[in-house]
Design an enzyme around this catalytic site. Structure first.
Site, mmCIF file in Angstrom:
data_model
loop_
_atom_site.group_PDB
_atom_site.id
_atom_site.type_symbol
_atom_site.label_atom_id
_atom_site.label_comp_id
_atom_site.label_asym_id
_atom_site.label_seq_id
_atom_site.Cartn_x
_atom_site.Cartn_y
_atom_site.Cartn_z
ATOM 1 N N GLN A 26 0.719 -1.139 0.151
ATOM 2 C CA GLN A 26 -0.202 0.179 0.006
ATOM 3 C C GLN A 26 1.034 1.291 0.562
ATOM 4 O O GLN A 26 1.156 2.031 -1.027
ATOM 5 C CB GLN A 26 -0.906 0.328 1.336
ATOM 6 C CG GLN A 26 -1.688 -0.998 0.500
ATOM 7 C CD GLN A 26 -3.305 -1.180 2.087
ATOM 8 O OE1 GLN A 26 -3.669 0.362 2.573
ATOM 9 N NE2 GLN A 26 -3.857 -1.151 2.039
ATOM 10 N N ASP A 27 1.301 1.791 0.830
ATOM 11 C CA ASP A 27 1.970 2.552 1.123
ATOM 12 C C ASP A 27 3.307 2.811 2.158
ATOM 13 O O ASP A 27 2.922 1.704 2.894
ATOM 14 C CB ASP A 27 1.216 4.368 1.495
ATOM 15 C CG ASP A 27 0.845 4.379 2.431
ATOM 16 O OD1 ASP A 27 0.895 3.058 3.672
ATOM 17 O OD2 ASP A 27 0.304 5.427 3.436
ATOM 18 N N PRO A 28 4.390 3.350 2.237
ATOM 19 C CA PRO A 28 5.500 2.935 2.989
ATOM 20 C C PRO A 28 4.903 2.980 4.291
ATOM 21 O O PRO A 28 4.241 3.677 4.983
ATOM 22 C CB PRO A 28 6.604 4.217 2.510
ATOM 23 C CG PRO A 28 5.449 5.190 1.661
ATOM 24 C CD PRO A 28 3.935 4.725 1.604
#
EC number: 3.2.2.27
Length: 220
Positions: free
Chosen positions: A60-62
Site C-alpha cells: 500500500q504505502d511506505p
C-alpha cells in the site's frame, strides 16, 4: 542504464506527476518528515529491471516510522531492529511454507528484488506517523501505469495480491498472460483469515519452475 528509464522519464513529465512531485517537495521544504528519503522513492525501479521481473508483490504505502522505508514494499533497512508486524507475519508464513527457511532478524528484502521480485507500493511516499497521508495525490495513477507497463512488456509474471486494496489494484492484470495469487493481507488484523496457510511462496516457485524459470530463494 535501467530499462525503466524511458518509461519513468515519460511518466514523470506528465502534469499529474509534476503536481504529485511538487507537493511532496513542498512538504519536505516545510520541514515535514516524508518517507522514504527523496533518493529512495523510486528504489524499486533501480533494484529490479523491467526485463528481470518474474514476481510482483503489491503493497500500500511506505512504513511511516523514522528510518524504516527505503522504497521496497514490506522491506525495512537492515539496521531496523523492530520488524513491522506485517513483515513478521510474512516470515511466519515463509517458515511454514518453505523447507529450511530460517526467520531472519532483519527485514531487508533487497535480495528478493535482485532475483526479480518487484516490490511495489501503490503510493510511494508518506508523512511521518500518518498512514495514507499521500493517498490520492497521483501516485495511484502512476502505479496503475506501472502495472499496465509490466502487463504489456512481460509475460508469465506472478502477481501476489494480499488484501482487498491490492486485489482491486490488480483488476486490470491480464490473467491469460500472467499468474495471480490473491489472499488476505499479512497484517495482524487479517493474517488469521487465510494469509497464514496461503502457501504463496511455494506456489510462486512451482509456477516459475513450470515455465522453466529459476525459483526464488526466499531466504534473506
Amino acid at each position: 542504464m535501467s530499462d525503466w528509464t524511458a518509461f519513468l522519464k515519460q511518466e514523470l513529465q506528465q502534469a499529474y506527476m509534476q503536481q504529485t512531485l511538487d507537493y511532496v517537495a513542498k512538504r519536505r521544504s516545510e520541514g515535514v518528515a516524508v518517507y522514504p528519503p527523496k533518493d529512495q522513492v523510486f528504489s524499486a525501479f533501480t533494484a529490479t529491471q523491467l526485463s528481470d521481473i518474474r514476481v510482483v508483490i503489491l503493497g500500500q504505502d511506505p512504513y511511516h516510522g523514522e528510518g524504516q522505508a527505503h522504497g521496497l514494499c514490506f522491506s525495512v533497512l537492515p539496521e531496523v531492529k523492530k520488524l513491522p508486524p506485517s513483515l513478521k507475519n510474512i516470515y511466519k508464513e515463509l517458515a511454514s511454507d518453505i523447507n529450511d527457511f530460517v526467520i531472519p532478524t532483519h527485514g531487508y528484502l533487497q535480495s528478493w528484488a535482485e532475483q526479480g521480485v518487484f516490490l511495489l507500493n501503490t503510493v510511494l511516499t508518506v508523512e511521518q506517523g500518518q498512514a495514507h497521508s499521500h493517498k490520492h495525490l497521483g501516485w495511484e495513477q502512476f502505479t496503475d501505469k506501472v502495472i499496465t507497463h509490466i502487463n504489456t512488456h512481460c509475460e508469465g509474471v506472478i502477481f501476489i495480491l494480499w488484501g482487498a486494496h491490492a486485489q482491486k489494484k490488480g483488476k486490470g492484470i491480464d490473467s491469460a498472460r500472467q499468474h495471480i495469487l490473491a489472499g488476505p493481507h499479512p497484517s495482524p488484523l487479517s493474517a488469521h483469515r487465510g494469509f497464514f496457510g496461503c502457501r504463496h511462496f511455494s506456489a510462486t516457485n512451482a509456477l516459475l519452475q513450470s515455465q522453466g524459470k529459476t525459483p526464488i530463494n526466499w531466504q534473506v
